[in-house]
Each structure stands twice: as C-alpha cells, then as structure tokens.
Write a protein that holds these residues in place. Sequence first.
Motif, short mmCIF file in Angstrom:
data_model
loop_
_atom_site.label_atom_id
_atom_site.label_comp_id
_atom_site.label_asym_id
_atom_site.label_seq_id
_atom_site.Cartn_x
_atom_site.Cartn_y
_atom_site.Cartn_z
N MET A 47 4.40 -41.95 -5.98
CA MET A 47 3.10 -41.44 -6.41
C MET A 47 3.25 -40.43 -7.54
O MET A 47 2.57 -40.51 -8.57
CB MET A 47 2.36 -40.82 -5.23
N SER A 48 4.17 -39.47 -7.38
CA SER A 48 4.31 -38.42 -8.39
C SER A 48 4.90 -38.96 -9.69
O SER A 48 4.46 -38.59 -10.79
CB SER A 48 5.16 -37.27 -7.85
N TYR A 49 5.89 -39.86 -9.59
CA TYR A 49 6.48 -40.43 -10.80
C TYR A 49 5.45 -41.28 -11.56
O TYR A 49 5.36 -41.24 -12.78
CB TYR A 49 7.69 -41.29 -10.46
N GLY A 50 4.67 -42.06 -10.82
CA GLY A 50 3.69 -42.93 -11.45
C GLY A 50 2.52 -42.18 -12.04
O GLY A 50 1.86 -42.66 -12.98
N ALA A 51 2.25 -40.97 -11.53
CA ALA A 51 1.10 -40.19 -11.99
C ALA A 51 1.36 -39.47 -13.31
O ALA A 51 0.43 -38.94 -13.92
CB ALA A 51 0.70 -39.17 -10.92
N GLN B 15 -3.12 -43.64 -11.43
CA GLN B 15 -1.94 -44.30 -11.99
C GLN B 15 -0.76 -44.20 -11.02
O GLN B 15 0.03 -45.12 -10.89
CB GLN B 15 -1.60 -43.63 -13.33
N GLY B 16 -0.67 -43.05 -10.32
CA GLY B 16 0.37 -42.88 -9.32
C GLY B 16 0.21 -43.86 -8.17
O GLY B 16 1.19 -44.42 -7.65
N PHE B 17 -1.04 -44.10 -7.77
CA PHE B 17 -1.31 -45.07 -6.71
C PHE B 17 -0.83 -46.46 -7.14
O PHE B 17 -0.28 -47.21 -6.32
CB PHE B 17 -2.81 -45.11 -6.40
N GLU B 18 -1.03 -46.79 -8.40
CA GLU B 18 -0.63 -48.11 -8.88
C GLU B 18 0.87 -48.34 -8.70
O GLU B 18 1.29 -49.39 -8.21
CB GLU B 18 -1.00 -48.26 -10.36
N LEU B 19 1.69 -47.35 -9.07
CA LEU B 19 3.13 -47.50 -8.89
C LEU B 19 3.50 -47.52 -7.41
O LEU B 19 4.37 -48.28 -7.00
CB LEU B 19 3.88 -46.37 -9.61
N VAL C 270 11.94 -47.86 -6.36
CA VAL C 270 10.69 -47.69 -7.10
C VAL C 270 10.89 -48.37 -8.44
O VAL C 270 11.78 -48.00 -9.20
CB VAL C 270 10.34 -46.21 -7.29
N PRO C 271 10.09 -49.39 -8.75
CA PRO C 271 10.31 -50.16 -9.98
C PRO C 271 9.97 -49.38 -11.25
O PRO C 271 9.26 -48.37 -11.21
CB PRO C 271 9.37 -51.36 -9.81
N ALA C 272 10.46 -49.86 -12.36
CA ALA C 272 10.13 -49.26 -13.66
C ALA C 272 8.63 -49.34 -13.88
O ALA C 272 7.97 -50.30 -13.47
CB ALA C 272 10.88 -49.99 -14.77
N PHE C 273 8.10 -48.33 -14.57
CA PHE C 273 6.66 -48.23 -14.77
C PHE C 273 6.40 -47.70 -16.16
O PHE C 273 6.52 -46.50 -16.44
CB PHE C 273 6.06 -47.32 -13.70
N LYS C 274 6.03 -48.59 -17.06
CA LYS C 274 5.91 -48.25 -18.47
C LYS C 274 4.86 -47.18 -18.74
O LYS C 274 5.04 -46.32 -19.62
CB LYS C 274 5.60 -49.51 -19.28
N GLU D 196 13.99 -46.24 -10.06
CA GLU D 196 14.96 -45.41 -9.33
C GLU D 196 14.89 -45.70 -7.84
O GLU D 196 13.83 -46.05 -7.31
CB GLU D 196 14.64 -43.94 -9.59
N THR D 197 16.03 -45.58 -7.16
CA THR D 197 16.03 -45.65 -5.71
C THR D 197 15.84 -44.23 -5.18
O THR D 197 16.66 -43.34 -5.45
CB THR D 197 17.36 -46.23 -5.18
N THR D 198 14.75 -44.01 -4.48
CA THR D 198 14.40 -42.67 -4.04
C THR D 198 13.45 -42.76 -2.84
O THR D 198 13.24 -43.84 -2.29
CB THR D 198 13.74 -41.89 -5.20
N LYS D 199 12.87 -41.64 -2.45
CA LYS D 199 11.93 -41.62 -1.34
C LYS D 199 10.58 -42.19 -1.77
O LYS D 199 10.14 -41.96 -2.90
CB LYS D 199 11.76 -40.19 -0.82
#
Length: 365
Positions: free
Chosen positions: A139-143, A155-159, A120-124, A131-134
């Motif tokens: 979605m949750s990290y990006g949101a 925003q979560g959809f974008e990531l 999952v790429p960095a998302f400012k 991070e390498t993850t599921k």
Amino acid sequence: MSRRVRVILFAAAALVLVVASVSFVGWKLVDNADKAVPQTDLFGSASASATPPAGVPASPAPEPGADIKGPLNILLVGIDSRENIKTWQPHADTVMIMHVAKDLKSAYLTSLPRDLVVRVPAFKKANFPGETTKLTHAMSYGARVPGTSIPKVEQGFELLARTVSDYTGIKRFDAGGILTFNGIKDLVDALGGIDLYVDQKVTSIHRNTKGGALSRVGGTPQTYKVGKQVINGWQALDYSRQRYIAGSDYARQRHNRQLVKAIMAKLFSRDLVTNPANLDKVVNALGKTLTFDGRGHRLVDFAFALKNLQPENVTLVGLPGNGVYSGGSYRGEALGPIRKAYFAALKSDTLDEFVAANPKLVNKK
C-alpha cells in the motif's frame, strides 16, 4: 511505524451489508448511502462509476444490481492513514477477502497477515521496481507519487490488489473498499454498540477503562473478559488493535473477523432496520470511513444484489501461519500449505466442501 492504529476492520462489513440493510427500509436511505460513500477507481481500471445517479426512482425496473451475478470476490483493506498529516504514507494493516457464493446467499471471510512475506510486483505509476517484502508495504509503496510527497491512497490500493491477486491466484476482484481510522468509532456508536463474544481474555496496552490513552493519562488497563459483551465504539477499535496476546497477530485477525460479523448482526437487527433515523446515522458514519469501487457498479447495486446475504450465513475462516526468520531476524509471516487448497476452493466456488473437510479452520464464535 506507529502502532496507533493496527486495524481498521469492521466497517468492511458495511461494504456489503450496510447497504443491504438499508434496502429493507426504503429507497430514500439506499440513495442516501449511495451518495454518502465516496466511490472511485481503486483497481486502476477506470471502471468505477464516476457520477452518482440523480436519484433512485420509486419503482425501478429492473431492480438495481440485477446484472450482478455470483460468485463474487471482494477485497477489503484497512489502512493506518492519518488524514491530518498529508504526507503520511499509508500502510495496509487489515487485508480481508470476502467470497460470496454463486447464489449470493452465503459468504466466507478470511484474512491475510499484514506482515505476510510476498512478492510485490513492479508498479510504474510509483516508479517502484518490485520487491519481496511484507504485504502491508504494498500500500505505501504503491501510494507514492513521483514528484510530490503527498501519497495517493487509491493508487496504493491498486498495487496491493495486484499483490494479493498474484499471491492468491484470484485474477479479478469484483469490488473493493478502503477503510480509514476516522469514522470507525462513530459507526459503532451509531449502531448503539455491538454484541461481541470475547473468546480469550485481552488486556489493552493502549487504553484505560475510561478510554483514555495509557501512555498519557495512565490508569487501569481496559480488560476484555471471556464471554458475551456489549462494546461501544472506542472499545471496538481498541479491541481490534491488540496483537500482543496469545495467538499474536493471528488472534487479532480472528477478532477482526468476529467484530465484522458482530456488526453484520447489529445491522440486520430489527431495531435498526425499523428506525430510519438511527440508520441514517450509520450511513453518515460509513461515508466518513469507507471508499468503494464496484468495478462499474455502484453501492446501491450491491445493496440489492446482496440483500439475501444474512449474517448467520457468513463463515469466518482463519488460515494458519507462522513467523519467517533469516539469520535469527524476523522477516514476517508465512501461511501454511493449506492456503493453496483454500484459494483453489475459493476460485472454484467449492468452499462449502473445503470447510466441511477442514472444520478446525472455522472461527466458531
């Protein structure tokens, strides 16, 4: 994470086909569908149409969507959002990619496992370092919105979209949609139920035969037997959630795709498209569960661009995979090497040839 909703799936079909169906019964219903479904920027490109048209003219010229050309790639994401809990962090429990061929008359639908191990790429925007993850966590990290506990699903959809692009090599999606729990049951019920071929016996761990929660009221577990069945809204949702079965999550993904196609078939049935009142119920239900981004085109444009895409011309493809372990601990899932060939064929719009050479990947039922 709660297992209440593992899949929000079949309204995804509506993204490209409900509105295509309504185009058969008149401009008024097309306009209603266009207004009912929230349309916003999901890709972070500010390309979504912000203001709906005042109305669709009786004799448009040119026809809406005339500038939409194939091939198209559409990202469909189902989330376990709890609308009543404002601070609930959404997860992507269903990730589907629909590829529509250049002639806009046929399509392929496949899934990515929710537990797929990806980078999952960095998302400012979310102060996320990468991070390498599921996949579901993208979605949750990006949101996450710095300074508040209220997540922003768009925003979560974008990531998530960026993560899927990196993984598949699909540089740009032509449209996207988010599906949530509320409204799914009503959508299937508005259709009067759907005809589904159950390809393996499935015993629910969530619902009894009356639709009650086994964890609260008990009773006899709902069982879906092999063969053609007519299922209602709560049964469709329940069936879509079951992954503790033979084939585990890959079987669940297959069942999701089959449900999508079953809804497509019902949407194109003569009874529905000749009954504007019933179709209006479907449109209203869809508006409660779908958020859409046409990358500068509205839902009405896709309705007409895809009006020749019939259910029988949508091929369901299951990509094989397996669990990934580290030190005996489960890390997630990994798709087999053939996924590279699949996405290469998708990008070159040669999936007809790929599927002909790999027929075992097609979900026949």
